[in-house]
Design a protein around this motif. Structure first.
Motif: not given
Length: 310
Positions: A153-180
């Motif tokens: 991303y470069n607007d309005p601020v510069v940042k990047f996001v690391i996205e982790f994509y998961f299949e449905p599983n028995d551990y958590f409901t998130n399909r994507i975990l992120t770190k910005t």
């Protein structure tokens, strides 16, 4: 990489084969005016120069500040160029993801729980690059990891996001975990001459919605890969006794490393043709031994209970 200030991490220069990121708004032509007062204050603390020498040094430092402005503009263009290629990279990563998905379906019927090499591609990639962050407990979850991407991303601020994509599983409901990760390119107003490129100055994780409040996920006492998504909250004041440079530096470098090396070079991490992070076999073996000891302890306890009941 090195940390230039107490709460930022320096981004490697292009010469180091890392693309620095820049704020979209870094276009001012008034750099000298903005930092002039600070420049003169710092200069005239040096009494050893004659008046003529001082004037000459002031002019030379003004020219240096002009080169800093050019560097800011150049790095901004490099960042925007990288952003313009993002969709082309994603086309390639989409093909990679499809290849892995098709392989898993053909060989394991699409079951993420099945053990195998290519079927557990991203688990092996992460273990090859960050073994010390992955416990045996984490491995059982990371078999459901199907892709890792970086979004810029470069607007309005510069940042990047690391996205982790998961299949449905028995551990958590998130399909994507992120770190910005948030970036800054402007020189320090109090010390403009120390400017040496863009810096990561803060990061944000995400909430992992665990399906079960198991003790290993709730205030756990051991290190987990998933701590990555819950970065430490440190005080704003670097002089605070709870402030820790090492924590920030490690977290920032990890995110940039994932973006610049692990994601694009995943296949050669997987095959072992590259290994920037030397994994410790002893640590891995220790984890296995710990698991084995736990199993043995449980078996012994069960056997003792059975004998008592008998």
């Amino acid at each position: 990489m090195e940390v230039k200030t107490r709460n930022t991490t320096k981004i490697p220069k292009p010469a180091e084969k890392k693309k620095p990121q820049q704020l979209h708004s870094c276009t001012s032509s008034d750099t000298v005016l903005i930092f002039g007062a600070s420049l003169f204050r710092s200069l005239y603390k040096e009494p050893k120069y004659t008046e003529d020498e001082k004037k000459c040094i002031v002019d030379l430092k003004k020219l240096y500040l002009d080169t800093i402005k050019l560097d800011v503009d150049l790095q901004k263009e490099i960042y925007n160029l990288e952003k313009s290629y993002e969709s082309k990279h994603n086309e390639i990563y989409d093909k990679r993801s499809k290849l892995l998905e098709d392989f898993k379906k053909q060989t394991h019927g699409g079951d993420a729980g099945e053990q195998g090499n290519v079927a557990n591609f991203w688990l092996k990639v992460l273990k090859a690059s960050y073994t010390e962050f992955i416990s045996k407990r984490d491995e059982k979850i990371l078999v459901y990891l199907v892709d890792i991407r970086a979004k810029l991303y470069n607007d309005p601020v510069v940042k990047f996001v690391i996205e982790f994509y998961f299949e449905p599983n028995d551990y958590f409901t998130n399909r994507i975990l992120t770190k910005t990760y948030y970036l800054n390119c402007l020189p320090d107003a109090d010390d403009p001459l120390s400017y040496d490129g863009a810096e990561i100055y803060k990061c944000e994780g995400c909430k992992v919605d665990w399906k079960h409040s198991e003790k290993e996920h709730d205030k756990k006492a051991f290190t987990s890969f998933f701590d990555f998504f819950n970065p430490p909250t440190l005080p704003d004041d670097p002089e605070d006794p709870n402030y820790c440079d090492a924590i920030l530096q490690n977290d920032f470098e990890l995110g940039f490393y994932l973006k610049e090396r692990v994601i694009p070079k995943a296949i050669i991490f997987f095959t072992g043709e590259i290994a920037d992070c030397q994994s410790s076999e002893s640590e891995s073996d220790s984890d296995e031994d710990d698991d084995d000891e736990e199993d043995e302890d449980n078996s012994s306890t069960n056997s003792a209970a059975a004998n008592t009941n008998a």
